[in-house]
Design an enzyme around this catalytic site. Structure first.
Site, PDB file in Angstrom:
ATOM      1  N   HIS A  77      26.113  47.907  -1.014  1.00  0.00           N
ATOM      2  CA  HIS A  77      27.281  48.355  -1.760  1.00  0.00           C
ATOM      3  C   HIS A  77      27.287  49.852  -2.020  1.00  0.00           C
ATOM      4  O   HIS A  77      28.234  50.357  -2.616  1.00  0.00           O
ATOM      5  CB  HIS A  77      27.355  47.619  -3.099  1.00  0.00           C
ATOM      6  CG  HIS A  77      26.201  47.928  -4.020  1.00  0.00           C
ATOM      7  ND1 HIS A  77      24.902  47.610  -3.714  1.00  0.00           N
ATOM      8  CD2 HIS A  77      26.154  48.551  -5.214  1.00  0.00           C
ATOM      9  CE1 HIS A  77      24.108  48.009  -4.692  1.00  0.00           C
ATOM     10  NE2 HIS A  77      24.838  48.582  -5.614  1.00  0.00           N
ATOM     11  N   CYS A  78      26.254  50.578  -1.596  1.00  0.00           N
ATOM     12  CA  CYS A  78      26.146  52.002  -1.944  1.00  0.00           C
ATOM     13  C   CYS A  78      26.189  52.921  -0.730  1.00  0.00           C
ATOM     14  O   CYS A  78      27.125  53.695  -0.561  1.00  0.00           O
ATOM     15  CB  CYS A  78      24.849  52.253  -2.720  1.00  0.00           C
ATOM     16  SG  CYS A  78      24.840  51.576  -4.399  1.00  0.00           S
ATOM     17  N   ILE A  79      25.168  52.853   0.105  1.00  0.00           N
ATOM     18  CA  ILE A  79      24.955  53.884   1.121  1.00  0.00           C
ATOM     19  C   ILE A  79      26.097  53.965   2.144  1.00  0.00           C
ATOM     20  O   ILE A  79      26.491  55.062   2.537  1.00  0.00           O
ATOM     21  CB  ILE A  79      23.606  53.680   1.841  1.00  0.00           C
ATOM     22  CG1 ILE A  79      22.484  53.537   0.820  1.00  0.00           C
ATOM     23  CG2 ILE A  79      23.316  54.852   2.761  1.00  0.00           C
ATOM     24  CD1 ILE A  79      22.348  54.709  -0.112  1.00  0.00           C
TER      25      ILE A  79
END
Length: 448
Positions: free
Chosen positions: A278-280
């Site tokens: 969900h981030c990178i």
């Protein structure tokens, strides 16, 4: 009217210090639920809010909802009587501090999608009252708290810094990491003014081991993006080196491991089949989008995204080449068994998993696909690949391995029998160096 009623900040600070403040956490996913449980352990009463009624019911029943979460800890929190989950957003008015942990995805055009933040802000505004602290934890572009969240809340007639208090404290959750847990990782805190910062700092200071106050919400928002951009750029670098060194006949994993022996000036990052989670894959593009407003180019970030997004196609080409050389057959019509489809080792999380893109690319080339993942019995729906939803994991048996033309290792879960894969699969294409790490070698094992 007493002094406490006249000064909402002092009243809230006292409730936080005495642990009588009620904490509301919006979004009970991989970030919000661990945060809610940590607040309960710190002595606060917590209401967790989520729009998914099934998830809320399972939490209140003490049933597992996240694979790596300590379900016993969740049950212990429920047993205290100081924690419960709810779908009723009207109850937000009973919370003294409201922590927002909702998704911040990208649109199909790779632009920020703040619809969840805006909808949540509208929910909060309906019951907003003086003396409430509202903290955004969702990763977003610098300025979101003041430019998006603040106007929605101040439209109620309450003023930030006087009657209500706004802050940003980026989540630093690393799902599955047993060493660096939420309570032990320092918490960055920025406020819309000093009073809001101090209130948020006091709240998080009661929950985590250490806080890191910064000068503004925009600075705190930039901290989170910087952390994830650092990772994205370095992962892109080793992914590019993987391609270069492979052309030279050099094992990039051996290179990185040897380089990591240097005690200064180097930090190891590892290549893979593409970015997931969900981030990178998402967060860096929040900054590239915002940078356009200032007419500033973000070439490193955009190039890193280009390299990382290209990894699934590189893996497919490596698989096609290995099939041709070792099996004498084309990719079209070949039967491929994917090993692991979650985005990360030992998690059941499928968000942005490169496995989904790999399946789509392989099927476009005419390959038949099956997968084995002990943590993902069924592929959940996804916006980018809705047609893959509902596919089920097959058992990892000698028969299944012998029946495939190649096993493609995408996610290196610890519980997978790599010795069996090496012994029975006619060809193994390993994107994680998993077989070598488990002592398996052979000419039929190809790294990609």
């Amino acid at each position: 009217m007493d002094n406490l009623a006249q000064d909402p900040a002092d009243a809230l600070a006292r409730r936080i210090a005495e642990r009588t403040a009620v904490v509301g956490v919006i979004g009970l996913g991989y970030v919000g639920l661990p945060l809610a449980l940590a607040a309960v352990r710190a002595g606060f009463s917590v209401i967790g809010f989520d729009i998914n009624p099934d998830r809320v019911a399972r939490i209140n029943a003490g049933e597992p909802v996240i694979s790596h979460l300590d379900t016993a800890g969740m049950r212990a929190a429920l047993a205290t009587g100081r924690f419960r989950a709810s779908t009723e957003m009207d109850e937000l008015g009973t919370s003294d501090a409201i922590l927002i942990c909702v998704p911040t995805p990208l649109t199909p055009q790779r632009e920020p999608d703040l619809s969840y933040i805006r909808a949540t802000a509208a929910d909060i505004a309906r019951t907003l009252r003086p003396g409430q602290l509202v903290v955004l934890e969702s990763t977003t572009w610098p300025g979101t708290t003041e430019e998006v969240l603040k106007p929605i809340l101040e439209a109620t007639g309450l003023t930030s810094g006087r009657e209500i208090f706004l802050a940003f404290s980026p989540e630093r959750e690393d799902p599955g990491n047993r060493t660096h847990t939420l309570s032990t990782v320092p918490k960055v805190v920025g406020g819309d003014g000093a009073r809001a910062r101090d209130l948020a700092d006091a709240l998080y200071g009661a929950i985590v081991a250490r806080t890191v106050p910064v000068s503004s919400t925009a600075t705190a928002e930039a901290v989170k993006l910087t952390e994830n951009i650092f990772r994205a750029v370095n992962i892109a670098l080793v992914n590019e080196l993987k391609v270069v060194y492979d052309a030279m006949g050099i094992d990039v994993w051996e290179v990185i491991e040897a380089a990591a022996s240097k005690p200064f000036g180097y930090m190891p990052f590892w290549p893979g089949p593409g970015l997931g989670g969900h981030c990178i894959p998402i967060d860096p593009f929040y900054l590239t989008w915002k940078a356009r407003e200032f007419d500033v180019a973000t070439r490193f970030i955009e190039l890193a995204g280009e390299v990382n997004r290209g990894m699934p196609r590189y893996v497919v080409e490596r698989l096609a080449l290995a099939l041709d050389r070792q099996r004498g057959r084309p990719l079209g019509g070949a039967q491929i068994l994917l090993i692991g489809v979650a985005y990360k080792r030992d998690l059941d999380d499928m968000r942005e998993s490169p496995a989904l893109k790999l399946i789509a690319l392989l099927e476009e080339r005419g390959a038949g696909i099956a997968y084995h993942d002990p943590l993902v019995p069924e592929i959940p729906p996804s916006r980018a690949h809705p047609g893959l939803a509902g596919r089920r994991s097959v058992a990892l048996t000698p028969e299944a391995l012998r029946a495939c033309d190649a096993a493609l290792v995408v996610t290196d879960h610890d519980g997978i029998d790599y010795a069996l894969i090496a012994a029975e699969a006619p060809l193994v294409v390993d994107t994680r160096n998993a077989l070598a790490r488990h002592g398996q070698t052979g000419e039929h094992i190809v790294k990609a």
